[in-house]
Design a protein around this motif. Structure first.
Motif, PDB file in Angstrom:
ATOM      1  N   GLU A 102     115.191-106.693  -7.204  1.00 46.20           N
ATOM      2  CA  GLU A 102     114.902-106.994  -5.814  1.00 46.20           C
ATOM      3  C   GLU A 102     114.990-108.492  -5.547  1.00 46.20           C
ATOM      4  O   GLU A 102     114.186-109.071  -4.811  1.00 46.20           O
ATOM      5  N   GLY A 103     115.991-109.126  -6.186  1.00 47.43           N
ATOM      6  CA  GLY A 103     116.268-110.530  -5.927  1.00 47.43           C
ATOM      7  C   GLY A 103     115.351-111.503  -6.623  1.00 47.43           C
ATOM      8  O   GLY A 103     115.489-112.708  -6.477  1.00 47.43           O
ATOM      9  N   LYS A 104     114.372-111.023  -7.395  1.00 46.50           N
ATOM     10  CA  LYS A 104     113.433-111.909  -8.064  1.00 46.50           C
ATOM     11  C   LYS A 104     113.515-111.734  -9.571  1.00 46.50           C
ATOM     12  O   LYS A 104     113.667-110.623 -10.065  1.00 46.50           O
ATOM     13  N   LYS A 105     113.390-112.832 -10.271  1.00 50.21           N
ATOM     14  CA  LYS A 105     113.397-112.756 -11.724  1.00 50.21           C
ATOM     15  C   LYS A 105     112.137-112.048 -12.194  1.00 50.21           C
ATOM     16  O   LYS A 105     111.023-112.449 -11.864  1.00 50.21           O
ATOM     17  N   GLU A 106     112.300-111.009 -12.913  1.00 55.66           N
ATOM     18  CA  GLU A 106     111.172-110.179 -13.332  1.00 55.66           C
ATOM     19  C   GLU A 106     110.935-110.353 -14.819  1.00 55.66           C
ATOM     20  O   GLU A 106     111.812-110.073 -15.644  1.00 55.66           O
ATOM     21  N   LYS A 107     109.752-110.810 -15.176  1.00 57.40           N
ATOM     22  CA  LYS A 107     109.422-111.022 -16.571  1.00 57.40           C
ATOM     23  C   LYS A 107     109.436-109.695 -17.327  1.00 57.40           C
ATOM     24  O   LYS A 107     108.887-108.700 -16.861  1.00 57.40           O
ATOM     25  N   GLY A 108     110.057-109.697 -18.491  1.00 61.15           N
ATOM     26  CA  GLY A 108     110.099-108.500 -19.313  1.00 61.15           C
ATOM     27  C   GLY A 108     111.280-107.608 -19.068  1.00 61.15           C
ATOM     28  O   GLY A 108     111.469-106.618 -19.784  1.00 61.15           O
ATOM     29  N   MET A 109     112.118-107.927 -18.069  1.00 62.17           N
ATOM     30  CA  MET A 109     113.294-107.093 -17.796  1.00 62.17           C
ATOM     31  C   MET A 109     114.348-107.291 -18.878  1.00 62.17           C
ATOM     32  O   MET A 109     114.517-108.384 -19.410  1.00 62.17           O
ATOM     33  N   LYS A 110     115.024-106.216 -19.201  1.00 58.02           N
ATOM     34  CA  LYS A 110     116.120-106.233 -20.175  1.00 58.02           C
ATOM     35  C   LYS A 110     117.390-105.759 -19.493  1.00 58.02           C
ATOM     36  O   LYS A 110     117.348-105.066 -18.472  1.00 58.02           O
ATOM     37  N   GLN A 111     118.520-106.109 -20.086  1.00 56.47           N
ATOM     38  CA  GLN A 111     119.791-105.645 -19.556  1.00 56.47           C
ATOM     39  C   GLN A 111     120.754-105.353 -20.694  1.00 56.47           C
ATOM     40  O   GLN A 111     120.891-106.149 -21.620  1.00 56.47           O
ATOM     41  N   LEU A 112     121.385-104.200 -20.644  1.00 50.83           N
ATOM     42  CA  LEU A 112     122.432-103.829 -21.589  1.00 50.83           C
ATOM     43  C   LEU A 112     123.686-103.501 -20.800  1.00 50.83           C
ATOM     44  O   LEU A 112     123.620-102.789 -19.791  1.00 50.83           O
ATOM     45  N   SER A 113     124.831-104.010 -21.250  1.00 52.36           N
ATOM     46  CA  SER A 113     126.077-103.807 -20.524  1.00 52.36           C
ATOM     47  C   SER A 113     127.192-103.433 -21.500  1.00 52.36           C
ATOM     48  O   SER A 113     127.270-103.979 -22.607  1.00 52.36           O
ATOM     49  N   TYR A 114     128.041-102.504 -21.071  1.00 55.55           N
ATOM     50  CA  TYR A 114     129.121-102.005 -21.923  1.00 55.55           C
ATOM     51  C   TYR A 114     130.398-101.911 -21.095  1.00 55.55           C
ATOM     52  O   TYR A 114     130.359-101.498 -19.924  1.00 55.55           O
ATOM     53  N   GLN A 115     131.521-102.290 -21.713  1.00 61.73           N
ATOM     54  CA  GLN A 115     132.795-102.295 -20.998  1.00 61.73           C
ATOM     55  C   GLN A 115     133.875-101.610 -21.823  1.00 61.73           C
ATOM     56  O   GLN A 115     133.802-101.555 -23.050  1.00 61.73           O
ATOM     57  N   ARG A 116     134.879-101.107 -21.119  1.00 55.74           N
ATOM     58  CA  ARG A 116     136.023-100.506 -21.798  1.00 55.74           C
ATOM     59  C   ARG A 116     137.230-100.587 -20.859  1.00 55.74           C
ATOM     60  O   ARG A 116     137.118-100.291 -19.667  1.00 55.74           O
ATOM     61  N   ILE A 117     138.371-100.997 -21.383  1.00 57.26           N
ATOM     62  CA  ILE A 117     139.616-101.015 -20.607  1.00 57.26           C
ATOM     63  C   ILE A 117     140.364 -99.713 -20.868  1.00 57.26           C
ATOM     64  O   ILE A 117     140.628 -99.357 -22.018  1.00 57.26           O
ATOM     65  N   ILE A 118     140.690 -99.021 -19.788  1.00 52.99           N
ATOM     66  CA  ILE A 118     141.352 -97.723 -19.854  1.00 52.99           C
ATOM     67  C   ILE A 118     142.785 -97.862 -19.354  1.00 52.99           C
ATOM     68  O   ILE A 118     143.030 -98.504 -18.326  1.00 52.99           O
ATOM     69  N   LYS A 119     143.721 -97.251 -20.048  1.00 53.48           N
ATOM     70  CA  LYS A 119     145.129 -97.268 -19.618  1.00 53.48           C
ATOM     71  C   LYS A 119     145.357 -96.149 -18.617  1.00 53.48           C
ATOM     72  O   LYS A 119     145.904 -95.080 -18.927  1.00 53.48           O
ATOM     73  N   ALA A 120     144.910 -96.401 -17.406  1.00 51.15           N
ATOM     74  CA  ALA A 120     145.056 -95.430 -16.316  1.00 51.15           C
ATOM     75  C   ALA A 120     144.821 -96.167 -15.003  1.00 51.15           C
ATOM     76  O   ALA A 120     144.261 -97.264 -14.981  1.00 51.15           O
ATOM     77  N   SER A 121     145.250 -95.562 -13.911  1.00 55.00           N
ATOM     78  CA  SER A 121     145.080 -96.192 -12.606  1.00 55.00           C
ATOM     79  C   SER A 121     143.612 -96.235 -12.209  1.00 55.00           C
ATOM     80  O   SER A 121     142.792 -95.430 -12.683  1.00 55.00           O
ATOM     81  N   LYS A 122     143.286 -97.142 -11.322  1.00 54.14           N
ATOM     82  CA  LYS A 122     141.912 -97.280 -10.859  1.00 54.14           C
ATOM     83  C   LYS A 122     141.443 -95.996 -10.172  1.00 54.14           C
ATOM     84  O   LYS A 122     140.296 -95.560 -10.349  1.00 54.14           O
ATOM     85  N   GLU A 123     142.332 -95.383  -9.387  1.00 56.19           N
ATOM     86  CA  GLU A 123     141.977 -94.153  -8.678  1.00 56.19           C
ATOM     87  C   GLU A 123     141.629 -93.031  -9.653  1.00 56.19           C
ATOM     88  O   GLU A 123     140.659 -92.295  -9.448  1.00 56.19           O
ATOM     89  N   LYS A 124     142.415 -92.909 -10.686  1.00 59.55           N
ATOM     90  CA  LYS A 124     142.175 -91.859 -11.676  1.00 59.55           C
ATOM     91  C   LYS A 124     140.868 -92.098 -12.431  1.00 59.55           C
ATOM     92  O   LYS A 124     140.094 -91.164 -12.680  1.00 59.55           O
ATOM     93  N   VAL A 125     140.629 -93.355 -12.792  1.00 65.40           N
ATOM     94  CA  VAL A 125     139.403 -93.690 -13.523  1.00 65.40           C
ATOM     95  C   VAL A 125     138.180 -93.463 -12.631  1.00 65.40           C
ATOM     96  O   VAL A 125     137.182 -92.896 -13.072  1.00 65.40           O
ATOM     97  N   TRP A 126     138.267 -93.893 -11.381  1.00 63.47           N
ATOM     98  CA  TRP A 126     137.137 -93.696 -10.459  1.00 63.47           C
ATOM     99  C   TRP A 126     136.808 -92.218 -10.297  1.00 63.47           C
ATOM    100  O   TRP A 126     135.627 -91.839 -10.267  1.00 63.47           O
ATOM    101  N   LYS A 127     137.818 -91.387 -10.192  1.00 62.41           N
ATOM    102  CA  LYS A 127     137.590 -89.959 -10.022  1.00 62.41           C
ATOM    103  C   LYS A 127     136.777 -89.389 -11.185  1.00 62.41           C
ATOM    104  O   LYS A 127     135.881 -88.564 -10.987  1.00 62.41           O
ATOM    105  N   ALA A 128     137.068 -89.855 -12.404  1.00 69.12           N
ATOM    106  CA  ALA A 128     136.339 -89.368 -13.576  1.00 69.12           C
ATOM    107  C   ALA A 128     134.932 -89.957 -13.640  1.00 69.12           C
ATOM    108  O   ALA A 128     133.955 -89.238 -13.853  1.00 69.12           O
ATOM    109  N   VAL A 129     134.837 -91.269 -13.435  1.00 65.61           N
ATOM    110  CA  VAL A 129     133.550 -91.955 -13.575  1.00 65.61           C
ATOM    111  C   VAL A 129     132.567 -91.531 -12.474  1.00 65.61           C
ATOM    112  O   VAL A 129     131.358 -91.442 -12.714  1.00 65.61           O
ATOM    113  N   SER A 130     133.083 -91.248 -11.288  1.00 62.62           N
ATOM    114  CA  SER A 130     132.219 -90.899 -10.161  1.00 62.62           C
ATOM    115  C   SER A 130     131.902 -89.408 -10.092  1.00 62.62           C
ATOM    116  O   SER A 130     131.200 -88.966  -9.174  1.00 62.62           O
ATOM    117  N   ASP A 131     132.371 -88.639 -11.051  1.00 60.69           N
ATOM    118  CA  ASP A 131     132.072 -87.199 -11.094  1.00 60.69           C
ATOM    119  C   ASP A 131     130.675 -87.009 -11.684  1.00 60.69           C
ATOM    120  O   ASP A 131     130.496 -86.500 -12.787  1.00 60.69           O
TER     121      ASP A 131
END
Length: 263
Positions: free
Chosen positions: A110-139
């Motif tokens: 909510e726009g404020k630095k919150e003590k004790g908050m953690k963050q984990l982030s993961y990425q992957r590059i897919i050989k496919a169009s954005k539309e095709k990837v969105w359709k799968a990820v948003s299902d």
């Protein structure tokens, strides 16, 4: 370690137990362990850092057994030296645990630095169009078919922003609401961690799924999770293991999407 290697005969006199070979062996092992610790100070790997922390606490536990039970007939001076070293090792072990628990970028709520908050982030590059990837990820109604930590998903109400869905794994279940939905771009869910039957030790948890076109038929998926544990001690003790387990889950999820989209 070097002290044991250089002064093993003197240490035998002080402890009045064992022989120089024992202390030489322990010294060699400690020197190798110190080299491992130094290597992780520059380029830490979670698995190895956890191994180091575990060895620190095992050393302290073993030292406590020797000091309090006195099984080897070591002199009073020897027991005092063991206790002093154990306190130093305990200090380092706690420091390493705190450092590992606090690693990773801080999240903002909510726009404020919150003590004790953690963050984990993961990425992957897919050989496919954005539309095709969105359709799968948003299902999101079929998320359980690719996510190894979810057995079933049910859309309770709505669609897009404001959607409410229920997820379950074995005997555990929880609900979450879509707090953001930008069609073709990204969406976010906030988990109802306040429910009495919420099964995990978290007081706050949100996830964001985003797709970005980086080249023709190349799309990057980014998953980011912001969360906070119920208690500070859980951040210290649970988080290092959480990072490993959840990282494995997310990599398997990305593997499943990649296999589906690149076939």
């Amino acid at each position: 370690g070097f002290s044991l290697l250089l002064f093993s005969n003197k240490i035998v006199e002080v402890f009045q137990a064992g022989n120089p070979t024992i202390y030489l062996t322990i010294g060699a092992v400690l020197v190798l362990f110190a080299a491992l610790v130094l290597s992780q100070a520059k380029k830490p790997k979670i698995g190895l850092v956890l191994f180091i922390i575990l060895q620190d606490f095992l050393w302290v536990l073993g030292s406590a057994v020797i000091v309090f039970l006195k099984p080897f007939g070591i002199t009073s001076t020897g027991h005092q030296l063991i206790a002093v070293v154990a306190f130093v090792v305990l200090f380092f072990g706690i420091g390493q645990s705190v450092g590992l628990a606090q690693s990773g970028p801080m999240a903002f709520m909510e726009g404020k630095k919150e003590k004790g908050m953690k963050q984990l982030s993961y990425q992957r590059i897919i050989k496919a169009s954005k539309e095709k990837v969105w359709k799968a990820v948003s299902d999101v109604s079929n998320y359980h078919k690719v996510a190894p930590n979810i057995d079933a998903v049910e859309i309770i109400s709505g669609e897009g922003e404001g959607m409410v869905r229920s997820c379950s794994h074995k005997t555990d279940s929880w609900t979450e609401v879509a707090t953001l939905w930008e069609e073709g771009e990204q969406y976010s869910f906030k988990v109802n961690t306040e429910a009495e039957d919420y099964p995990f030790p978290l007081q706050y948890l949100t996830g964001n799924w985003k797709v970005e076109e980086i080249a023709e038929n190349q799309t990057k998926i980014t998953m980011t999770f912001d969360f906070k544990y119920n208690k500070k001690i859980q951040s210290l003790l649970v988080h290092p293991f959480m990072k490993i387990k959840f990282g494995k889950i997310c990599r398997e999820l990305l593997d499943n999407w990649q296999a589906e989209l690149e076939q």
